[in-house]
Design an enzyme around this catalytic site. Sequence first.
Site, PDB file in Angstrom:
ATOM      1  CD  GLU A 251      -0.128  -8.989   4.431  1.00 20.94           C
ATOM      2  OE1 GLU A 251      -0.221  -7.881   5.134  1.00 20.94           O
ATOM      3  OE2 GLU A 251       0.248  -9.273   4.932  1.00 20.94           O
TER       4      GLU A 251
ATOM      5  CD1 TRP B 141       0.834  -7.447   8.531  1.00 19.02           C
ATOM      6  CD2 TRP B 141       1.712  -6.233   9.167  1.00 19.02           C
ATOM      7  NE1 TRP B 141       2.352  -8.334   8.501  1.00 19.02           N
ATOM      8  CE2 TRP B 141       2.763  -7.150   9.088  1.00 19.02           C
ATOM      9  CE3 TRP B 141       2.653  -5.010  10.456  1.00 19.02           C
ATOM     10  CZ2 TRP B 141       3.649  -7.528   9.464  1.00 19.02           C
ATOM     11  CZ3 TRP B 141       3.727  -5.326  10.376  1.00 19.02           C
ATOM     12  CH2 TRP B 141       4.824  -6.219  10.213  1.00 19.02           C
TER      13      TRP B 141
ATOM     14  CD1 TRP C 203      15.448  12.779   7.389  1.00 22.66           C
ATOM     15  CD2 TRP C 203      15.978  11.077   6.169  1.00 22.66           C
ATOM     16  NE1 TRP C 203      15.139  11.354   8.029  1.00 22.66           N
ATOM     17  CE2 TRP C 203      15.194  10.273   7.661  1.00 22.66           C
ATOM     18  CE3 TRP C 203      15.988   9.774   5.461  1.00 22.66           C
ATOM     19  CZ2 TRP C 203      15.676   9.198   6.786  1.00 22.66           C
ATOM     20  CZ3 TRP C 203      15.554   8.848   5.678  1.00 22.66           C
ATOM     21  CH2 TRP C 203      15.282   8.643   6.468  1.00 22.66           C
TER      22      TRP C 203
ATOM     23  CG  ASN D 180       1.501  -3.664   0.676  1.00 27.56           C
ATOM     24  OD1 ASN D 180       1.378  -2.646   1.665  1.00 27.56           O
ATOM     25  ND2 ASN D 180       2.477  -5.218   1.511  1.00 27.56           N
TER      26      ASN D 180
ATOM     27  CD1 TRP E 258      12.235   9.338   7.377  1.00 27.85           C
ATOM     28  CD2 TRP E 258       9.467   8.932   8.162  1.00 27.85           C
ATOM     29  NE1 TRP E 258      11.416   9.641   9.010  1.00 27.85           N
ATOM     30  CE2 TRP E 258       9.849   9.362   9.516  1.00 27.85           C
ATOM     31  CE3 TRP E 258       7.971   8.853   8.520  1.00 27.85           C
ATOM     32  CZ2 TRP E 258       9.771   9.640  10.681  1.00 27.85           C
ATOM     33  CZ3 TRP E 258       7.285   9.032   9.598  1.00 27.85           C
ATOM     34  CH2 TRP E 258       8.754   9.377  10.429  1.00 27.85           C
TER      35      TRP E 258
ATOM     36  CD1 TRP F 160       4.368   6.103   4.705  1.00 26.37           C
ATOM     37  CD2 TRP F 160       6.416   6.614   3.448  1.00 26.37           C
ATOM     38  NE1 TRP F 160       4.042   6.600   3.631  1.00 26.37           N
ATOM     39  CE2 TRP F 160       5.148   6.874   2.140  1.00 26.37           C
ATOM     40  CE3 TRP F 160       7.771   6.411   3.449  1.00 26.37           C
ATOM     41  CZ2 TRP F 160       5.944   7.002   1.247  1.00 26.37           C
ATOM     42  CZ3 TRP F 160       7.620   7.214   1.750  1.00 26.37           C
ATOM     43  CH2 TRP F 160       7.534   7.259   1.298  1.00 26.37           C
TER      44      TRP F 160
HETATM   45  P1  FAD Z   1      -5.388  -6.662   1.239  1.00 24.25           P
HETATM   46  O1  FAD Z   1      -4.198  -7.621   0.487  1.00 24.25           O
HETATM   47  O2  FAD Z   1      -6.320  -7.012   0.956  1.00 24.25           O
HETATM   48  O3  FAD Z   1      -5.200  -6.749   2.735  1.00 24.25           O
HETATM   49  C1  FAD Z   1      -6.538  -6.605   3.449  1.00 24.25           C
HETATM   50  C2  FAD Z   1      -6.313  -5.193   4.757  1.00 24.25           C
HETATM   51  O4  FAD Z   1      -5.801  -5.827   5.591  1.00 24.25           O
HETATM   52  C3  FAD Z   1      -6.085  -3.788   4.191  1.00 24.25           C
HETATM   53  O5  FAD Z   1      -7.180  -3.555   3.015  1.00 24.25           O
HETATM   54  C4  FAD Z   1      -5.815  -3.391   5.172  1.00 24.25           C
HETATM   55  O6  FAD Z   1      -6.532  -2.656   6.023  1.00 24.25           O
HETATM   56  C5  FAD Z   1      -4.963  -4.901   5.984  1.00 24.25           C
HETATM   57  N1  FAD Z   1      -3.595  -4.557   5.133  1.00 24.25           N
HETATM   58  C6  FAD Z   1      -2.689  -4.696   5.015  1.00 24.25           C
HETATM   59  N2  FAD Z   1      -1.622  -4.448   4.509  1.00 24.25           N
HETATM   60  C7  FAD Z   1      -1.210  -3.298   5.620  1.00 24.25           C
HETATM   61  C8  FAD Z   1      -0.154  -3.362   6.130  1.00 24.25           C
HETATM   62  N3  FAD Z   1       1.875  -3.841   5.335  1.00 24.25           N
HETATM   63  N4  FAD Z   1       0.065  -2.694   7.016  1.00 24.25           N
HETATM   64  C9  FAD Z   1      -1.675  -2.337   7.615  1.00 24.25           C
HETATM   65  N5  FAD Z   1      -2.730  -2.883   7.506  1.00 24.25           N
HETATM   66  C10 FAD Z   1      -2.634  -3.604   6.396  1.00 24.25           C
HETATM   67  N6  FAD Z   1      -2.858   0.897   4.084  1.00 24.25           N
HETATM   68  C11 FAD Z   1      -3.881   1.505   4.625  1.00 24.25           C
HETATM   69  O7  FAD Z   1      -5.190   1.478   4.712  1.00 24.25           O
HETATM   70  N7  FAD Z   1      -4.144   3.179   4.829  1.00 24.25           N
HETATM   71  C12 FAD Z   1      -2.729   4.114   4.340  1.00 24.25           C
HETATM   72  O8  FAD Z   1      -2.804   4.998   4.347  1.00 24.25           O
HETATM   73  C13 FAD Z   1      -1.311   2.854   3.786  1.00 24.25           C
HETATM   74  N8  FAD Z   1      -0.472   3.220   3.918  1.00 24.25           N
HETATM   75  C14 FAD Z   1       0.552   2.526   3.731  1.00 24.25           C
HETATM   76  C15 FAD Z   1       2.170   3.050   3.475  1.00 24.25           C
HETATM   77  C16 FAD Z   1       3.122   2.395   2.959  1.00 24.25           C
HETATM   78  C17 FAD Z   1       4.750   3.247   2.678  1.00 24.25           C
HETATM   79  C18 FAD Z   1       3.042   1.209   2.947  1.00 24.25           C
HETATM   80  C19 FAD Z   1       4.437   0.110   2.899  1.00 24.25           C
HETATM   81  C20 FAD Z   1       1.719   0.726   2.968  1.00 24.25           C
HETATM   82  C21 FAD Z   1       0.508   1.375   3.687  1.00 24.25           C
HETATM   83  N9  FAD Z   1      -0.320   0.923   3.942  1.00 24.25           N
HETATM   84  C22 FAD Z   1      -2.037   1.463   4.143  1.00 24.25           C
HETATM   85  C23 FAD Z   1      -0.801  -1.190   4.072  1.00 24.25           C
HETATM   86  C24 FAD Z   1      -1.342  -1.936   2.569  1.00 24.25           C
HETATM   87  O9  FAD Z   1      -0.109  -1.244   1.487  1.00 24.25           O
HETATM   88  C25 FAD Z   1      -2.216  -1.389   2.444  1.00 24.25           C
HETATM   89  O10 FAD Z   1      -3.394  -1.906   3.056  1.00 24.25           O
HETATM   90  C26 FAD Z   1      -3.178  -2.578   1.836  1.00 24.25           C
HETATM   91  O11 FAD Z   1      -2.286  -1.854   0.442  1.00 24.25           O
HETATM   92  C27 FAD Z   1      -4.509  -2.130   0.651  1.00 24.25           C
HETATM   93  O12 FAD Z   1      -4.652  -2.395  -0.290  1.00 24.25           O
HETATM   94  P2  FAD Z   1      -5.997  -4.150   0.131  1.00 24.25           P
HETATM   95  O13 FAD Z   1      -6.992  -3.482   0.985  1.00 24.25           O
HETATM   96  O14 FAD Z   1      -5.998  -4.519  -1.133  1.00 24.25           O
HETATM   97  O15 FAD Z   1      -5.080  -4.784   0.737  1.00 24.25           O
END
Ligand code: FAD
Length: 478
Positions: free
Chosen positions: A288, A291, A320, A355, A373, A396
């Site tokens: 993750e 990503w 849209w 997420n 979007w 997005w």
């Molecule tokens: P954890 O699940 O603990 O993951 C650890 C780290 O991995 C996160 O802090 C993040 O840096 C990275 N990560 C995890 N999932 C993703 C993912 N899908 N994409 C990119 N990095 C990821 N993340 C942001 O940091 N900033 C945003 O502005 C952002 N906008 C989002 C918008 C949408 C529509 C979606 C679907 C996802 C978005 N994310 C964003 C990704 C993700 O939702 C968040 O990183 C995550 O929810 C952060 O919570 P956590 O630190 O507890 O994640």
Amino acid sequence: DAVVHWFKMDLRTYDNRALSMASRKAAEAGVPLICVYLVSPEDFTAHLRAPVRVDFMMRTLAVLKKDLAALDVPLHVETVGKRKDIPQRMLALMASHLFANMEYEVDELRREAKMHGMSMEVLHDSCIVPPGLLASGSGKQYSVYSPWFRAWVAYLHSHMDLLLDVFDPPTKNPASVRKGKHSTIFDSEIPDVPKNKALSTEEKKRFHALWPAGEHEAIDRLNKFVEERISRYSERRNFPGDACTSSISVHLAAGTLSARTAVRAARDKNKGKNLDAGAEGIKTWISEVAWRDFYKHVLVHWPYICMNKPFKPEYSNIEWSYDMEHFQAWKDGRTGFPIVDAAMRQCKATGWMHNRCRMIVASFLCKDLLIDWRLGERYFMETLIDGDFASNNGGWGFSASCGVDPQPYFRIFNPLLQSEKFDPQGEYIRKWIPELKGVQGAAIHDPYGRTGGLSKSAAGKEGAYPQRILVAVQEKRQ
Ligand code: FAD
């Protein structure tokens, strides 16, 4: 007569590549290290920085200033009125050599390009594998995550220094710096949050309690997660009521934590040392964090995504909806779909959203309400404490099916089924929607639709939970 480190989105002393190099250079040259951060209200506006995020950065600067002062390193924080003046101002402040970590967004790269002629080093720091190093067999940048991830892991396994080398915090400046021409910087105040991003007193109280600032907090949060929750991550990460994820995104976005440090901590906890093997929770979490690297690599290779264009050009002409009543209901968490509304209220109240919920609300906005979007992308940036251009745009694009490695366009989340699957007891919904606190059992997912829920006649009353703003959402969807 000094080496300067320019802080941007790297607000930490530990494992900060450019800061560490600047410190080394200063020691070699026998000159002091000076640190600078330029506050640009215009940039905050142009880049849609959420007030909660700006406030977090300013609080972090205060922590950083104190930590650096303990090393006799001054941190100069200054507000620059016009963003176009930043390169000039940097030039005026700069002494013999400038170090900074690179930001990959187009505006930032353009800003740095204007600084040619300066003695300056801009380094890769924010990704674990710097952009540009991974290519498919035919030499192309990957646009699909899975093969990219395999290449990312393979590259790191053969270049472990990229992950394991820790960039030391700066060494102590000579104590005489406190008496020299930079001495006044030590006593200078961190400016207030610019007016265009100020929080109310109530918001400050709420957000400060939720999000303590600074790199020490980042490390604590990371260590706690790795000790207490990472082992459950692969099974529980999709359940928003569980709070089982790390919530370190705020720190990765502000740079109070490096992605390297995060992955190293997880890897140290793993049985084997490979990044794609061993304990399920650990390897899933590392994938993750990857990503985040993936989306930054995408940004570097296809910078037009910074310009309001979808990654897939063939989706540029979709008609849209711009129904502002629907959009407002979505923002306010008043769509009548409890899982969507709970998530949107969590976002507003905390500056963060789980997420799974980000995917649900994004799908709902662009595939049920059929709203552009880009409005959702913008709202997230304006509201989230972890707003990060590349990850947000990627998320997005994924949800709207016009981004890199997206969901197929015909895959639409059914908010009802998502709710039943990922918040089966409705704990998350009840936490964020007080109007539904008393609703028992399965009715929580669809309070006006099933027996045991709310009576429809209550719907219009003041303070009542709203009826659905869309009548039909196909029940057959996943
Ligand atoms: P954890 O699940 O603990 O993951 C650890 C780290 O991995 C996160 O802090 C993040 O840096 C990275 N990560 C995890 N999932 C993703 C993912 N899908 N994409 C990119 N990095 C990821 N993340 C942001 O940091 N900033 C945003 O502005 C952002 N906008 C989002 C918008 C949408 C529509 C979606 C679907 C996802 C978005 N994310 C964003 C990704 C993700 O939702 C968040 O990183 C995550 O929810 C952060 O919570 P956590 O630190 O507890 O994640």
